[in-house]
Design an enzyme around this catalytic site. Structure first.
Site, PDB file in Angstrom:
ATOM      1  N   GLU A   1      -2.640  -7.365   6.895  1.00 21.80           N
ATOM      2  CA  GLU A   1      -1.425  -7.375   7.373  1.00 21.80           C
ATOM      3  C   GLU A   1      -1.266  -8.176   8.592  1.00 21.80           C
ATOM      4  OE1 GLU A   1       1.654  -7.444   7.313  1.00 21.80           O
ATOM      5  OE2 GLU A   1       2.414  -5.574   7.315  1.00 21.80           O
TER       6      GLU A   1
ATOM      7  N   HIS B   1       0.997  -1.048   0.023  1.00 23.66           N
ATOM      8  CA  HIS B   1       0.014   0.005  -0.090  1.00 23.66           C
ATOM      9  C   HIS B   1       0.912   1.385  -0.085  1.00 23.66           C
ATOM     10  CE1 HIS B   1       0.817   0.837   3.989  1.00 23.66           C
ATOM     11  NE2 HIS B   1       1.047  -0.478   4.402  1.00 23.66           N
TER      12      HIS B   1
END
Length: 238
Positions: free
Chosen positions: A82, A8
């Site tokens: 994550e 990201h």
């Protein structure tokens, strides 16, 4: 199948080197917005047929410009989130306790996948949920799928699943915001890493990535040395 794993764009938590893994997560910085906007051009040479992202704000915001440019929807999947920091959530990645996060991830790369992150997941659990999304993309017939995910998760999955990489590579190679890891293969035949953030992985074909993805937008945007070491802050995790 061609698989593009994208970290990201930059968030405020990255700037402060914080272990920000819980939903919904930090917003993108101004630089992060520019990085996300640059992805369609950076991946212009790729025949992208599917775009996936984790549920966190930063991955969905990063994936949106690319999906819009290709006329695709962003397929949000929890499996791409994550590595859960658990008891370490929002600690500085470079702090004595915060360093446990990447030490645990590296131990998973080395094979100790039953080890549990303090208050979080085991390596087996992380790999299984990530595998499920990759399998979905493959089963759906995507010729080239982009998975917008997170630094530690990408480094772990690639180090373990790519046949030409290993734990020392995963432990030492950071991944800048919007860095791209390119792989080819399939869940049944295995995966080969072709490039890492624009750099050729030795023994593979030509580098594909050029442009903003995989490196800062300009010299003024570069970060200094990462105080968290491998994986901490903007260079490699969360």
């Amino acid at each position: 199948m061609r698989l593009l794993l994208v970290r990201h764009a930059q968030t405020v938590a990255n700037v402060d080197f914080l272990l920000d893994t819980a939903y919904p997560g930090a917003e993108l910085t101004e630089l992060g917005e520019r990085q996300a906007a640059a992805l369609p051009e950076a991946l212009a040479g790729e025949d992208v047929t599917a775009v996936y992202a984790s549920p966190l704000t930063r991955t969905r915001r990063t994936a949106a410009p690319l999906a819009a440019a290709r006329g695709l929807e962003v397929r949000v999947r929890d499996g791409l989130r994550e590595v859960t920091a658990g008891d370490l959530e929002m600690l500085p990645g470079g702090s004595p306790r915060g360093q446990t996060f990447m030490r645990t991830v590296v131990a998973w790369m080395e094979g100790a996948t039953r080890l549990r992150m303090p208050g979080g997941e085991t390596g087996e659990e992380v790999l299984a949920r990530y595998d499920a999304v990759v399998a979905e993309a493959a089963d759906g017939g995507a010729g080239t799928a982009v998975l917008v995910s997170h630094g530690a998760a990408v480094r772990l999955w690639t180090a373990v699943r790519a046949g030409n990489l290993d734990a020392p590579f995963g432990a030492s190679q950071g991944l800048e915001n919007t860095g791209v890891v390119v792989l080819e293969g399939s869940p049944s035949d295995g995966w080969t890493a072709l490039s890492w953030a624009g750099a050729l992985v030795e023994g593979t074909g030509p580098v594909v990535e050029e442009g903003p993805a995989g490196r800062p937008l300009g010299e003024a945007d570069r970060h200094g040395p990462d105080p968290a070491g491998p994986g901490g802050g903007p260079g490699g995790a969360v």
